[in-house]
Design a protein around this motif. Structure first.
Motif, PDB file in Angstrom:
ATOM      1  N   TYR A   1       0.930  -1.023   0.026  1.00 19.14           N
ATOM      2  CA  TYR A   1       0.280   0.016  -0.165  1.00 19.14           C
ATOM      3  C   TYR A   1       1.136   1.709   0.430  1.00 19.14           C
ATOM      4  CZ  TYR A   1      -4.036   3.269   1.579  1.00 19.14           C
ATOM      5  OH  TYR A   1      -4.845   4.198   1.441  1.00 19.14           O
ATOM      6  N   ALA A   2       2.156   1.251   0.631  1.00 21.10           N
ATOM      7  CA  ALA A   2       2.731   2.536   0.838  1.00 21.10           C
ATOM      8  C   ALA A   2       3.273   2.199  -0.975  1.00 21.10           C
ATOM      9  CB  ALA A   2       3.879   2.263   1.844  1.00 21.10           C
ATOM     10  N   GLU A   3       4.248   1.689  -1.187  1.00 19.83           N
ATOM     11  CA  GLU A   3       4.366   1.976  -2.739  1.00 19.83           C
ATOM     12  C   GLU A   3       3.584   2.854  -3.889  1.00 19.83           C
ATOM     13  OE1 GLU A   3       6.312  -1.919  -3.426  1.00 19.83           O
ATOM     14  OE2 GLU A   3       7.669  -2.505  -2.043  1.00 19.83           O
ATOM     15  N   ARG A   4       2.237   1.901  -3.441  1.00 17.14           N
ATOM     16  CA  ARG A   4       1.408   2.240  -4.293  1.00 17.14           C
ATOM     17  C   ARG A   4       0.808   3.758  -4.105  1.00 17.14           C
ATOM     18  NH1 ARG A   4      -1.313  -2.469  -2.974  1.00 17.14           N
ATOM     19  NH2 ARG A   4      -2.845  -1.557  -1.535  1.00 17.14           N
ATOM     20  N   LEU A   5       0.760   4.325  -2.975  1.00 19.10           N
ATOM     21  CA  LEU A   5       0.668   5.829  -2.505  1.00 19.10           C
ATOM     22  C   LEU A   5       1.690   6.263  -3.504  1.00 19.10           C
ATOM     23  CD1 LEU A   5      -0.510   5.479   1.437  1.00 19.10           C
ATOM     24  CD2 LEU A   5      -1.182   6.135  -0.771  1.00 19.10           C
ATOM     25  N   LEU A   6       3.295   5.546  -2.581  1.00 16.73           N
ATOM     26  CA  LEU A   6       4.768   6.578  -3.701  1.00 16.73           C
ATOM     27  C   LEU A   6       4.223   6.590  -4.970  1.00 16.73           C
ATOM     28  CD1 LEU A   6       6.737   5.235  -0.700  1.00 16.73           C
ATOM     29  CD2 LEU A   6       5.633   7.938  -1.052  1.00 16.73           C
ATOM     30  N   THR A   7       4.378   5.455  -5.760  1.00 18.36           N
ATOM     31  CA  THR A   7       3.687   5.654  -6.929  1.00 18.36           C
ATOM     32  C   THR A   7       3.005   6.774  -7.170  1.00 18.36           C
ATOM     33  OG1 THR A   7       4.515   4.083  -6.961  1.00 18.36           O
ATOM     34  CG2 THR A   7       3.718   3.878  -8.644  1.00 18.36           C
TER      35      THR A   7
ATOM     36  N   THR B   1      11.755  15.978  -9.834  1.00 21.42           N
ATOM     37  CA  THR B   1      12.529  14.184 -10.327  1.00 21.42           C
ATOM     38  C   THR B   1      12.120  13.522  -8.834  1.00 21.42           C
ATOM     39  OG1 THR B   1      13.828  15.613 -12.103  1.00 21.42           O
ATOM     40  CG2 THR B   1      14.570  13.450 -10.970  1.00 21.42           C
ATOM     41  N   THR B   2      11.806  11.841  -9.332  1.00 23.77           N
ATOM     42  CA  THR B   2      11.220  10.972  -8.117  1.00 23.77           C
ATOM     43  C   THR B   2      12.207  10.122  -8.719  1.00 23.77           C
ATOM     44  OG1 THR B   2       8.695  10.679  -9.132  1.00 23.77           O
ATOM     45  CG2 THR B   2       8.963  12.312  -8.209  1.00 23.77           C
ATOM     46  N   VAL B   3      12.538   9.740  -7.803  1.00 25.75           N
ATOM     47  CA  VAL B   3      12.890   7.865  -7.932  1.00 25.75           C
ATOM     48  C   VAL B   3      12.338   6.645  -6.452  1.00 25.75           C
ATOM     49  CG1 VAL B   3      14.589   5.876  -8.961  1.00 25.75           C
ATOM     50  CG2 VAL B   3      14.742   8.480  -9.096  1.00 25.75           C
ATOM     51  N   LEU B   4      11.419   6.121  -7.259  1.00 28.90           N
ATOM     52  CA  LEU B   4      11.069   5.033  -6.238  1.00 28.90           C
ATOM     53  C   LEU B   4      11.699   4.228  -5.930  1.00 28.90           C
ATOM     54  CD1 LEU B   4       8.536   3.957  -5.021  1.00 28.90           C
ATOM     55  CD2 LEU B   4       8.205   2.022  -6.233  1.00 28.90           C
ATOM     56  N   ILE B   5      12.369   3.540  -4.520  1.00 33.80           N
ATOM     57  CA  ILE B   5      13.201   3.039  -3.997  1.00 33.80           C
ATOM     58  C   ILE B   5      12.633   2.363  -2.822  1.00 33.80           C
ATOM     59  CG2 ILE B   5      15.031   4.797  -4.838  1.00 33.80           C
ATOM     60  CD1 ILE B   5      15.353   4.667  -1.098  1.00 33.80           C
ATOM     61  N   VAL B   6      14.220   1.398  -2.315  1.00 30.76           N
ATOM     62  CA  VAL B   6      13.268   0.522  -1.464  1.00 30.76           C
ATOM     63  C   VAL B   6      14.866   1.065  -0.692  1.00 30.76           C
ATOM     64  CG1 VAL B   6      13.886  -1.750  -0.170  1.00 30.76           C
ATOM     65  CG2 VAL B   6      12.747  -0.697  -2.189  1.00 30.76           C
TER      66      VAL B   6
ATOM     67  N   ARG C   1      11.991   0.006   3.968  1.00 28.24           N
ATOM     68  CA  ARG C   1      10.874   0.818   3.539  1.00 28.24           C
ATOM     69  C   ARG C   1      10.720   1.099   2.460  1.00 28.24           C
ATOM     70  NH1 ARG C   1      10.633   5.199   7.814  1.00 28.24           N
ATOM     71  NH2 ARG C   1      12.545   5.486   7.116  1.00 28.24           N
ATOM     72  N   PRO C   2       9.345   1.303   1.123  1.00 26.53           N
ATOM     73  CA  PRO C   2      10.136   1.853   0.462  1.00 26.53           C
ATOM     74  C   PRO C   2       9.596   3.670   0.737  1.00 26.53           C
ATOM     75  CG  PRO C   2       7.448   1.314   1.160  1.00 26.53           C
ATOM     76  CD  PRO C   2       8.364   1.182   1.817  1.00 26.53           C
ATOM     77  N   ALA C   3      10.424   4.232  -0.178  1.00 29.30           N
ATOM     78  CA  ALA C   3      10.473   5.537  -0.349  1.00 29.30           C
ATOM     79  C   ALA C   3      10.436   6.455  -2.075  1.00 29.30           C
ATOM     80  CB  ALA C   3      11.852   6.075   0.038  1.00 29.30           C
ATOM     81  N   LEU C   4      10.311   8.016  -1.594  1.00 25.86           N
ATOM     82  CA  LEU C   4      10.649   7.907  -3.090  1.00 25.86           C
ATOM     83  C   LEU C   4      11.751   8.980  -3.308  1.00 25.86           C
ATOM     84  CD1 LEU C   4       8.721   8.472  -5.986  1.00 25.86           C
ATOM     85  CD2 LEU C   4       7.257  10.589  -4.760  1.00 25.86           C
ATOM     86  N   ASP C   5      12.793   9.653  -3.961  1.00 27.58           N
ATOM     87  CA  ASP C   5      13.779  10.184  -3.811  1.00 27.58           C
ATOM     88  C   ASP C   5      13.318  11.216  -4.882  1.00 27.58           C
ATOM     89  OD1 ASP C   5      15.834   8.726  -1.962  1.00 27.58           O
ATOM     90  OD2 ASP C   5      17.295   8.369  -3.481  1.00 27.58           O
ATOM     91  N   VAL C   6      12.752  12.380  -3.685  1.00 26.03           N
ATOM     92  CA  VAL C   6      12.215  13.791  -4.459  1.00 26.03           C
ATOM     93  C   VAL C   6      13.943  14.744  -5.056  1.00 26.03           C
ATOM     94  CG1 VAL C   6      11.221  15.404  -4.351  1.00 26.03           C
ATOM     95  CG2 VAL C   6      10.311  13.062  -3.897  1.00 26.03           C
TER      96      VAL C   6
END
Length: 117
Positions: A14-20, A32-37, A42-47
């Protein structure tokens, strides 16, 4: 405990879907964003901000937040995605605050464990 693992897997998905979704909205606004672990899994979004500095945006599911630091103005509810995107885009355009990225230290599991005793 298979059930606990399944819940944790669902929370992570769910967290990954929200971040995506957040990343797609920000990307459409030329952020500029990149979805990472992250290191802790934990999933995170590099911004990347307007000064080419990167911060990680995380999801705090119990409080329904996107957050990118430990200050009051570094979190926003993900329940209203448009408002969250606007707030994060504004922070990106203004530039992340100086210094290291703070980490929220609210761990509800520790609080719950204290009452299970």
């Amino acid at each position: 405990m298979q059930t606990s693992k399944t819940i944790k897997e669902r929370q992570r998905a769910y967290a990954e879907r929200l971040l995506t979704a957040l990343g797609e909205h920000l990307t459409s606004r030329a952020v500029t964003t990149v979805l990472i672990v992250a290191e802790n899994g934990r999933p995170a979004l590099d911004v990347t901000d307007s000064r080419c500095r990167m911060r990680r945006v995380f999801v705090h599911l119990p409080f329904c937040w996107f957050y990118w630091g430990d200050q009051d103005d570094e979190r926003v509810s993900f329940l209203q995605m448009d408002g969250a995107v606007d707030r994060i885009e504004r922070a990106v355009r203004e530039g992340w605050r100086e210094g290291e990225q703070g980490e929220l230290s609210v761990d509800l599991n520790k609080i719950l464990d204290a009452y299970r005793g």
